[in-house]
Design an enzyme around this catalytic site. Structure first.
Site, mmCIF file in Angstrom:
data_model
loop_
_atom_site.group_PDB
_atom_site.id
_atom_site.type_symbol
_atom_site.label_atom_id
_atom_site.label_comp_id
_atom_site.label_asym_id
_atom_site.label_seq_id
_atom_site.Cartn_x
_atom_site.Cartn_y
_atom_site.Cartn_z
ATOM 1 N N TYR A 120 0.151 3.940 4.398
ATOM 2 C CA TYR A 120 1.555 3.840 3.986
ATOM 3 C C TYR A 120 2.456 4.560 4.995
ATOM 4 O O TYR A 120 3.500 4.024 5.404
ATOM 5 C CB TYR A 120 1.746 4.439 2.600
ATOM 6 C CG TYR A 120 3.195 4.457 2.161
ATOM 7 C CD1 TYR A 120 3.808 3.302 1.702
ATOM 8 C CD2 TYR A 120 3.949 5.627 2.232
ATOM 9 C CE1 TYR A 120 5.143 3.309 1.319
ATOM 10 C CE2 TYR A 120 5.283 5.638 1.853
ATOM 11 C CZ TYR A 120 5.870 4.481 1.400
ATOM 12 O OH TYR A 120 7.197 4.485 1.032
ATOM 13 N N LYS A 139 5.546 2.978 7.379
ATOM 14 C CA LYS A 139 6.923 3.455 7.403
ATOM 15 C C LYS A 139 7.356 3.869 8.812
ATOM 16 O O LYS A 139 8.520 3.727 9.179
ATOM 17 C CB LYS A 139 7.098 4.601 6.413
ATOM 18 C CG LYS A 139 6.956 4.178 4.963
ATOM 19 C CD LYS A 139 8.140 3.343 4.504
ATOM 20 C CE LYS A 139 7.859 1.938 4.171
ATOM 21 N NZ LYS A 139 9.025 1.182 3.671
#
Length: 270
Positions: free
Chosen positions: A154, A158
């Site tokens: 994750y 980002k």
């Protein structure tokens, strides 16, 4: 009044972003991943210009979504808010396209929509402070070889969103393309202890989407209240061009050349 698309606008920060934009009198198009969620959005926002449906876990559905969005005309601003997080997942999850799901939804989908939709005046890519822990390896973007770690995956997605914002800023001088860290927010992912409300987080996105003060009339920037900033290595122009090339190869759609007049400022990576 601006014509604005907000992806992932059925709940969380995206919903608050859409609500604030509508309250300001803008023409807002919402996005939901399926018809059931679209009905929820329609009930919550009857004043919205429309609701487009498409599951970002599917390349075909994302391409079809772009086609349906064309009916709303050229967007002045696109807010790439949609995203998923599988922080505690013990293993990779592949979509029907054979792609790692977090990478496909968080990175490939905003790239693909950007490449397929008419070039807007502004692009807002929603990143995260967790980008600080991202580990970019263009040879293994989907963690085929690297050890699986849901939190790192994750975080990496980002960081890649941030890099996409800067890469597009370089490629499209006629568009103000920026990334924003909404903070640690009280959402399903952030939890009840997070210090930032979804409404406050949405205000940062709205400011980039519509603001007129000099601080937001910039391009290629990362907006965050935290001290961390991306390294020069992660924003190396050659690396950014390679990222766009990888996304183009995986989706079969290349980012077009700039078709607009120069934006207010020259893109910057500072």
């Amino acid at each position: 009044m601006r014509n604005i698309l907000v992806t992932g606008s059925v709940d969380g920060i995206g919903m608050r972003t859409a609500a604030q934009l509508l309250a300001e009198g803008h023409r807002v198009v919402l996005h939901a991943r399926n018809e059931e969620r679209a009905a929820i959005a329609k009930a919550a926002f009857p004043a919205a210009a429309g609701i487009a449906v498409g599951d970002l876990r599917s390349l075909d559905e994302t391409k079809a979504l772009a086609g349906s969005l064309a009916a709303f005309g050229r967007f002045d601003t696109i807010v790439h808010n949609a995203g998923i997080a599988r922080l505690d997942s013990p293993e990779r999850e592949l979509t029907g396209d054979g792609l790692e799901s977090t990478f496909q939804v968080n990175v490939l989908a905003p790239y693909l929509l950007t490449a397929l939709l008419a070039q807007p005046e502004r692009l807002v890519f929603v990143s995260s402070a967790m980008a600080a822990d991202g580990v970019v390896d263009l040879a293994d973007l989907q963690y085929d070889s690297r050890p699986w770690n849901g939190t790192e995956v994750y975080s990496t997605s980002k960081l890649l969103d941030l890099m996409l914002a800067v890469a597009v800023a370089r490629r499209w001088p006629g568009t103000l393309s920026n990334a924003v860290d909404p903070g640690w927010v009280r959402t399903k992912m952030g939890g009840d202890m997070a210090p930032t409300s979804p409404g406050d987080a949405a205000r940062a996105q709205v400011r980039l989407a519509t603001g007129t003060d000099p601080d937001v009339l910039v391009s290629g920037h990362y907006f965050s209240e935290r001290d961390w900033r991306p390294s020069e290595a992660s924003l190396d122009p050659a690396l950014l061009d390679d990222l766009l090339a990888h996304c183009g190869n995986l989706t079969g759609v290349q980012l077009p050349e700039d078709s607009s007049s120069p934006a207010t400022t020259t893109p910057s990576t500072r």
